[in-house]
Design an enzyme around this catalytic site. Structure first.
Site, PDB file in Angstrom:
ATOM      1  N   ASP A 128      -9.465   4.695   2.775  1.00 15.18           N
ATOM      2  CA  ASP A 128      -9.658   3.353   2.206  1.00 15.18           C
ATOM      3  C   ASP A 128      -9.706   2.284   3.290  1.00 15.18           C
ATOM      4  O   ASP A 128     -10.402   1.281   3.150  1.00 15.18           O
ATOM      5  CB  ASP A 128      -8.510   3.013   1.238  1.00 15.18           C
ATOM      6  CG  ASP A 128      -8.674   3.718  -0.096  1.00 15.18           C
ATOM      7  OD1 ASP A 128      -9.806   4.112  -0.428  1.00 15.18           O
ATOM      8  OD2 ASP A 128      -7.654   3.877  -0.803  1.00 15.18           O
ATOM      9  N   LYS A 140      -0.924   9.079  -4.570  1.00 12.57           N
ATOM     10  CA  LYS A 140      -1.151   8.849  -3.127  1.00 12.57           C
ATOM     11  C   LYS A 140       0.137   8.857  -2.293  1.00 12.57           C
ATOM     12  O   LYS A 140       0.126   9.287  -1.143  1.00 12.57           O
ATOM     13  CB  LYS A 140      -1.878   7.517  -2.912  1.00 12.57           C
ATOM     14  CG  LYS A 140      -3.314   7.523  -3.417  1.00 12.57           C
ATOM     15  CD  LYS A 140      -3.995   6.212  -3.059  1.00 12.57           C
ATOM     16  CE  LYS A 140      -5.318   6.058  -3.777  1.00 12.57           C
ATOM     17  NZ  LYS A 140      -6.011   4.816  -3.436  1.00 12.57           N
ATOM     18  N   ALA A 185      -0.392  -7.856  -2.889  1.00 10.29           N
ATOM     19  CA  ALA A 185       0.453  -7.199  -1.876  1.00 10.29           C
ATOM     20  C   ALA A 185       0.813  -5.777  -2.292  1.00 10.29           C
ATOM     21  O   ALA A 185       1.856  -5.254  -1.912  1.00 10.29           O
ATOM     22  CB  ALA A 185       1.709  -8.035  -1.634  1.00 10.29           C
TER      23      ALA A 185
END
Ligand code: ATR
Length: 276
Positions: free
Chosen positions: A101, A65, A128
């Site tokens: 997303d 990604k 995180a």
């Protein structure tokens, strides 16, 4: 015939071909959606020649990604904000990148827990990493106050600074739970094969919604605990389903919707594979 694909490494586990295949079939669109296993050294050359390779676009998953984010010619606001691209398409021959997303995360919450956004709503996000970034940005876009709790405080602080949230270490969790209206697990804990997520929901208000973005298993230990205590729960499968339409519309058009039948098909596959 238009073709799209999901690109990752490994990729055999991906449910995206099942989801897009369902829409192609039920909407009567002539097209195909395939899984492509691409190593990191193969990924950028492949997407740089997407049309020549026979594809109009695709989804990008772990571990590509961030590489996709760097490789595209232009990005949408969501991918720009979270620093990751999970959807590719072509516009006038240019490679475009987006992130579905963010939309999938919040659309799933809206769908499964309507009314979650109470006055003065406060979200408590565990983790995180990349998944947390999408969640925190989505909440921020809705004007929700977000508290981020992470094992590594520095990562929580970095994320909080980026999106105007507040950062805490794991030891602060019990203190934060009583004031949370939505609790979200964005860590990888609780996933099949990973360590368990150990959270005592005792201090959480009964009206709070508990959301786990993990979807294998469908009901994590966190969600089971929440359900037993009477909380409304939201699982991660809905997020996977809700994010998929973004790419489908770009590649194939039509009106892909998350119908109960689609959810049942993917649920059945997850259950069948986890019982093996
Ligand atoms: P993703 O992109 O899927 O979010 P990631 O970037 O690897 O994956 O992030 C995983 C998250 O799970 C992180 O918040 C990580 O905490 P750290 O930042 O401290 O690594 C959290 N996580 C993973 N294993 C953990 C564990 N054993 N205990 C607590 N948190 C854990």
């Amino acid at each position: 015939m238009k073709k799209a694909c999901v690109m990752g490494h490994p990729i055999a586990h991906s449910r995206s071909p099942m989801i897009h295949g369902y829409w192609l079939k039920t909407l009567g669109i002539e097209g195909a959606y395939e899984a492509k296993d691409l190593r990191p050294d193969e990924f950028v050359p492949f997407i740089s020649n997407l049309a020549a390779n026979g594809y109009v676009g695709g989804n990008v998953t772990v571990p590509h990604k961030e590489a996709a984010y760097r490789a595209v010619s232009a990005r949408d606001a969501a991918s720009e904000a979270v620093g990751a691209v999970n959807t590719l398409w072509l516009e006038s021959g240019k490679l475009m990148g987006g992130n579905s997303d963010v939309h999938g995360f919040i659309a799933n919450l809206d769908d499964r827990a309507p009314g979650w956004n109470v006055a003065g709503c406060r979200a408590l996000v565990l983790g995180a990493g990349g998944a947390s970034r999408s969640a925190v940005y989505a909440f921020q876009q809705r004007g929700i106050e977000v508290h981020v709790v992470n094992r590594t405080l520095a990562r929580a602080q970095e994320l909080a600074q980026r999106f105007g949230a507040r950062a805490y270490g794991w030891n602060d969790l019990a203190k934060l739970l009583p004031r949370a209206d939505v609790l979200v697990n964005c860590t990888s804990l609780g996933m099949t094969g990973k360590e368990a997520l150990q959270v005592d929901l005792g201090p959480l208000n009964r009206s709070a919604v508990v959301y786990d973005i993990v979807y294998v298993p469908l009901e994590t230990a966190l969600l089971a605990q929440a359900r037993q205590r009477g909380h409304r729960t939201v699982d991660g499968l809905g997020m996977l389903l809700q994010q998929a339409g973004f790419g489908f519309r770009k590649w194939f058009g039509g009106d892909p919707r998350v119908m109960p039948e689609l959810r049942q098909i993917v649920e059945a596959d997850i259950l069948a594979k986890s019982s093996k």
